[in-house]
Design an enzyme around this catalytic site. Sequence first.
Site, short mmCIF file in Angstrom:
data_model
loop_
_atom_site.label_atom_id
_atom_site.label_comp_id
_atom_site.label_asym_id
_atom_site.label_seq_id
_atom_site.Cartn_x
_atom_site.Cartn_y
_atom_site.Cartn_z
N CYS A 79 -13.22 8.89 31.13
CA CYS A 79 -14.09 8.56 29.98
C CYS A 79 -14.01 9.68 28.93
O CYS A 79 -12.94 9.93 28.39
CB CYS A 79 -15.51 8.27 30.44
SG CYS A 79 -16.51 7.41 29.18
N HIS A 186 -14.47 3.87 33.57
CA HIS A 186 -14.95 4.59 34.75
C HIS A 186 -14.37 3.96 36.01
O HIS A 186 -14.86 2.93 36.47
CB HIS A 186 -16.49 4.54 34.82
CG HIS A 186 -17.17 5.38 33.80
ND1 HIS A 186 -17.46 6.71 34.01
CD2 HIS A 186 -17.61 5.09 32.56
CE1 HIS A 186 -18.06 7.20 32.95
NE2 HIS A 186 -18.16 6.24 32.04
N GLU A 188 -14.68 4.94 39.00
CA GLU A 188 -15.65 5.02 40.09
C GLU A 188 -16.71 3.93 39.99
O GLU A 188 -17.49 3.73 40.93
CB GLU A 188 -16.31 6.41 40.10
CG GLU A 188 -17.35 6.67 39.05
CD GLU A 188 -16.80 6.99 37.66
OE1 GLU A 188 -17.61 7.36 36.78
OE2 GLU A 188 -15.58 6.87 37.45
#
Length: 213
Positions: A79, A186, A188
């Site tokens: 990001c 992102h 994750e």
Amino acid sequence: MIGIIDYGMGNLYSVSKALERLDYDYIVSNDPKELKKTKGYILPGVGAFGDAMEELNRQKLGSFIKEEADRGKPLLGICLGMQLLFEQSEENGISDGLGLLKGRVIKFKGTTAEGESYKVPHMGWNKLTFNRDSELLTNVEEEHVYFVHSYYVDTDDKEAIIATADYDVKVPAVVGRDNVFGTQFHPEKSSDIGVKMLRNFANYVEKRGERSE
């Protein structure tokens, strides 16, 4: 082992939890001596570009990251962390980045060429389109990933753009050159596809580490 670089502006919890799920060893640190013991780095980021660079430089992490990348250590920016890899940003005035990749971070216009408005920030799930092969894309399909950003990378280095997502413009979503990589989204928070990319990066870190031993 991967070093998650802690400069006070990263989503450390979600990134570290993702590595835990992969059963991959990591440390979270802002100490270059500790970080240097690892085989590769993740640079997360949430917030404003200029503030982030100020913190990296204040903590002497900016020069450390550039030196380690130049030495061939694998690096993944996430990001804002991806945007920091580039030369410059126009967010809140002009700020210089790490300069590991060529390009400038600019804001979404919020209006199409036809005069239609669209929402800024670019927030939510959007589909990837692959431009070229990469270590990050092993066994990964062109699926949807999770974005939250108001600025995007503008670069003439087309070879550095691994994948894009459409949001009025073609947004560089995965970038990379040599041992330096970045994801605008992102991973994750992007379900199985994000987990696969993080696993691919971890595997790449291991392979690079084995070659340097």
